[in-house]
Scaffold this active site. Structure first.
Site, mmCIF file in Angstrom:
data_model
loop_
_atom_site.group_PDB
_atom_site.id
_atom_site.type_symbol
_atom_site.label_atom_id
_atom_site.label_comp_id
_atom_site.label_asym_id
_atom_site.label_seq_id
_atom_site.Cartn_x
_atom_site.Cartn_y
_atom_site.Cartn_z
ATOM 1 N N CYS A 54 0.863 -1.172 0.000
ATOM 2 C CA CYS A 54 0.000 0.000 0.000
ATOM 3 C C CYS A 54 0.912 1.239 0.000
ATOM 4 O O CYS A 54 1.842 1.323 0.818
ATOM 5 C CB CYS A 54 -0.899 0.000 1.228
ATOM 6 S SG CYS A 54 -1.862 1.532 1.399
ATOM 7 N N ASP A 61 -0.136 -6.042 0.266
ATOM 8 C CA ASP A 61 -1.356 -6.415 -0.432
ATOM 9 C C ASP A 61 -1.073 -7.712 -1.175
ATOM 10 O O ASP A 61 0.021 -7.907 -1.708
ATOM 11 C CB ASP A 61 -1.771 -5.330 -1.432
ATOM 12 C CG ASP A 61 -2.268 -4.076 -0.736
ATOM 13 O OD1 ASP A 61 -3.066 -4.207 0.203
ATOM 14 O OD2 ASP A 61 -1.862 -2.976 -1.147
ATOM 15 N N VAL A 76 5.745 -13.804 -24.115
ATOM 16 C CA VAL A 76 6.550 -13.435 -22.957
ATOM 17 C C VAL A 76 7.197 -14.699 -22.389
ATOM 18 O O VAL A 76 6.578 -15.760 -22.343
ATOM 19 C CB VAL A 76 5.712 -12.701 -21.886
ATOM 20 C CG1 VAL A 76 4.680 -13.601 -21.240
ATOM 21 C CG2 VAL A 76 6.611 -12.072 -20.827
ATOM 22 N N GLU A 77 8.432 -14.582 -22.005
ATOM 23 C CA GLU A 77 9.141 -15.710 -21.384
ATOM 24 C C GLU A 77 8.688 -15.779 -19.923
ATOM 25 O O GLU A 77 8.744 -14.788 -19.204
ATOM 26 C CB GLU A 77 10.656 -15.492 -21.517
ATOM 27 C CG GLU A 77 11.488 -16.720 -21.220
ATOM 28 C CD GLU A 77 11.578 -17.012 -19.744
ATOM 29 O OE1 GLU A 77 11.266 -18.155 -19.357
ATOM 30 O OE2 GLU A 77 11.949 -16.093 -18.976
ATOM 31 N N SER A 78 8.214 -16.942 -19.497
ATOM 32 C CA SER A 78 7.519 -17.054 -18.211
ATOM 33 C C SER A 78 8.412 -16.809 -16.995
ATOM 34 O O SER A 78 7.950 -16.252 -16.002
ATOM 35 C CB SER A 78 6.815 -18.405 -18.093
ATOM 36 O OG SER A 78 7.735 -19.458 -18.177
ATOM 37 N N HIS A 95 -3.948 -0.947 -5.996
ATOM 38 C CA HIS A 95 -4.278 -2.140 -6.784
ATOM 39 C C HIS A 95 -4.492 -1.794 -8.258
ATOM 40 O O HIS A 95 -3.971 -2.476 -9.145
ATOM 41 C CB HIS A 95 -5.540 -2.814 -6.261
ATOM 42 C CG HIS A 95 -5.524 -3.170 -4.808
ATOM 43 N ND1 HIS A 95 -4.377 -3.355 -4.070
ATOM 44 C CD2 HIS A 95 -6.544 -3.394 -3.965
ATOM 45 C CE1 HIS A 95 -4.695 -3.675 -2.824
ATOM 46 N NE2 HIS A 95 -6.012 -3.699 -2.726
ATOM 47 N N GLU A 96 -5.272 -0.750 -8.488
ATOM 48 C CA GLU A 96 -5.599 -0.353 -9.856
ATOM 49 C C GLU A 96 -4.344 0.044 -10.631
ATOM 50 O O GLU A 96 -4.216 -0.255 -11.825
ATOM 51 C CB GLU A 96 -6.589 0.822 -9.845
ATOM 52 C CG GLU A 96 -7.913 0.512 -9.157
ATOM 53 C CD GLU A 96 -7.919 0.731 -7.641
ATOM 54 O OE1 GLU A 96 -9.019 0.698 -7.063
ATOM 55 O OE2 GLU A 96 -6.836 0.929 -7.033
#
Length: 158
Positions: A54, A61, A76-78, A95-96
């Site tokens: 936060c 969070d 994307v390479e994981s 969060h957003e």
């Protein structure tokens, strides 16, 4: 079999000296060529242990982050994605913001046909927050799909 040239930008996979960076690091993301750009197919990536902080209180969070995308030229390479998501561990943002940052970084890296990121954050103070951000390649049917999908996301978590 992939050629060495195709895997040239993949440096983290197989590296036994992995460093876990704990500050936001978009530069850690790696990609490799999609062998099937003519096909529309969905890739789903799930991170059930996402953490960030936060920005006001510094409290942790926790979330499940789900990424769905229809690739165009790249995937994307994981392992790099795992390390990138881990880099949010000490990142202070709402969060957003986290969900939008992840979406924008992946769009910049991959230039996908379509991409969405959903965060299912655990409740704090009795409120759950489920941000959803998406992208559709401008000037294509994917752009229209992104708009439709954005509004359909409203009803998914009731």
């Amino acid at each position: 079999m992939r050629s060495d040239a195709e895997l040239e930008g993949v440096t983290l996979l197989g590296n036994t000296k992995t460093q876990y960076i704990t500050t936001y690091s978009p530069g850690i993301l790696e990609k490799f060529p999609n062998k099937h750009p003519e096909n529309d197919y969905m890739v789903t990536l799930n991170c059930p242990e996402f953490t960030s902080l936060c920005p006001k209180t510094g409290q942790p969070d926790f979330a499940k982050i789900t990424i769905n995308y229809i690739p165009d030229g790249f995937l994307v390479e994981s392992k790099s994605l795992k390390l990138y998501l881990f880099s949010f561990r000490n990142h202070g943002d709402f969060h957003e913001d986290c969900v939008n940052i992840i979406m924008k970084d992946l769009v910049r890296l991959l230039e996908p046909k379509y991409l969405e990121v959903e965060g299912i954050f655990t409740p704090r103070g009795g409120i759950s927050i489920y941000p959803f951000a998406n992208f559709g390649k401008p000037g294509t049917d994917y752009e229209k799909f992104a708009r439709e999908r954005l509004f359909s996301a409203i009803d998914r978590r009731n």
